[in-house]
Design an enzyme around this catalytic site. Structure first.
Site, short mmCIF file in Angstrom:
data_model
loop_
_atom_site.label_atom_id
_atom_site.label_comp_id
_atom_site.label_asym_id
_atom_site.label_seq_id
_atom_site.Cartn_x
_atom_site.Cartn_y
_atom_site.Cartn_z
N ARG A 137 15.33 -0.32 2.25
CA ARG A 137 16.21 -0.61 3.39
C ARG A 137 17.35 -1.54 3.00
NH1 ARG A 137 11.72 -1.26 8.30
NH2 ARG A 137 11.61 0.98 8.80
N GLY A 171 6.73 5.85 8.01
CA GLY A 171 6.08 4.99 7.03
C GLY A 171 5.14 5.72 6.08
#
Length: 396
Positions: free
Chosen positions: A36, A346
């Site tokens: 990220r 995830g």
């Protein structure tokens, strides 16, 4: 996209508050996965190149509002940014009444969820955040489905509110897999519960050519077809719903292939041995923890024939060494397919990491819940407020 974009603005000499998603796994002060952070670098570097004074903000974890939690400080992120931006990035703890930062410099606000009213989007906090800068940039797609002070409320009060390059890139790639997709489209939806992805399944069967279900979701669908699922994780109260989805798919000519063989065990245990069985041979004592090789081969053929692949969720308990083959075959096939592929969630990213197929996936989204809600056709609050601000500015 009907909202103002950061790339179109003159940022020279302006304070720019960029909301990013730096909610990364940290253990003993060390960042475990910086995907990220890497994804956000382009936006930060572009703002600096445009001459902006950059203020970065993000949440991390789920702290109790109003209390500092040393386990959830963004200090490791500040250190990472200092290294990758090649300048000192100061972590600010006291920032709600103003931030001092010069053009070409970058500062990072401490965990935004330490502030009272962040999650409930209090106007008072939203206004304080909106007054920190000349321009607010929403770049955190992973939190765009949350109407919180630093994602939604701030955009109401900031002098200018726009979308950042990462947010724009996320939307463009998801749209490429939906509205602007090349057919045939294959979607893979795995996970433990139909209930958690019911809206997604219902939306996808109207858009894709093939919908592959996996994990506990597949077990409930198998039960809906009359197959024995034994002690497998499934939702008996949703069998009728799965039956309705199968009927709807048939009417729409959308294929939902069922496993013809499965990997079974007697107990849910990471050391359990995998026994492959044809689905017609499963017993009441079996637990289905993976698909079998024949099913994996069938799924691989469907993926290889596709032009677009949407992947959300594994198709087996890939965390257990003896039950990786189904998800591994799926991951490798997607990575090697001549198709545009998008993956998110995830568990999906964990599988991509485990099987080292990053380079073969066309786009890996930074969003989990936001990715699912966008795929479901929902309007994400943080995007909706940008569109509203843009529409209002055009009325003037």
């Amino acid at each position: 996209m009907p909202f103002l974009k950061m790339t179109d603005l003159d940022l020279s000499g302006k304070k720019v508050f960029i909301r990013e998603d730096f909610n990364v796994p940290i253990k003993n002060g060390e960042i475990q996965n910086d995907a990220r952070l890497q994804a956000a670098l382009e936006t930060i570097q572009l703002a600096l190149a445009k001459g902006a004074a950059v203020i970065l903000g993000s949440h991390l974890g789920r702290p109790a509002e109003g209390k500092f939690d040393p386990e959830l400080t963004l200090a490791p992120v500040a250190s990472w940014l200092t290294k990758h931006l090649r300048q000192n990035v100061e972590l600010l703890h006291d920032y709600l009444h103003g931030v001092s930062v010069a053009p070409g410099q970058v500062v990072l606000l401490e965990n935004l969820r330490f502030n009272v009213g962040e999650k409930k989007c209090y106007d008072a906090l939203s206004k304080q955040l909106g007054e920190l800068a000349d321009v607010f940039v929403m770049d955190a797609f992973g939190t765009a489905h949350r109407a919180q002070a630093s994602t939604y409320g701030v955009a109401k009060f900031a002098p200018i509110a726009c979308g950042g390059p990462l947010l724009v890139r996320e939307i463009e790639n998801i749209e490429r897999s939906l509205s602007n997709a090349q057919h045939p489209i294959v979607a893979i939806v795995g996970g433990s519960k139909v209930s958690s992805k019911l809206a997604l399944l219902d939306a996808l069967i109207e858009k894709v050519d093939t919908l592959i279900v996996g994990g506990g979701i597949a077990n409930t669908f198998l039960a809906a077809t009359g197959a024995r699922v034994g002690k497998s994780l499934h939702e008996p109260d949703l069998i009728s719903v799965c039956h309705e989805i199968l009927e709807k798919a048939h009417r729409l000519n959308t294929l939902i292939p069922m496993p013809i063989d499965v990997g079974t065990a007697e107990h849910f245990d990471e050391h359990a041995e995998c026994v492959f069985k044809d689905i017609i041979d499963t017993t009441r004592d079996d637990m289905i923890l993976d698909v079998g090789p024949k099913t994996a081969k069938n799924y691989a053929k469907l993926i290889q024939q596709s032009k677009t692949v949407i992947w959300n969720g594994p198709i087996g308990v890939f965390e257990f060494a003896h039950f990786t083959q189904g998800t591994e075959k799926l991951a490798q096939t997607i990575a090697g397919a001549d198709a545009f592929s998008i993956a998110g969630g995830g568990d999906t990213i964990a599988a991509i990491d485990q099987f080292n197929v990053h380079d073969g996936i066309s786009y890996i989204t930074t969003g989990g819940g936001a990715f699912l809600e966008y795929m479901e056709g929902k309007k994400l609050p943080a995007i909706a407020i940008l569109e509203s601000r843009f529409a209002d500015s055009n009325k003037i």
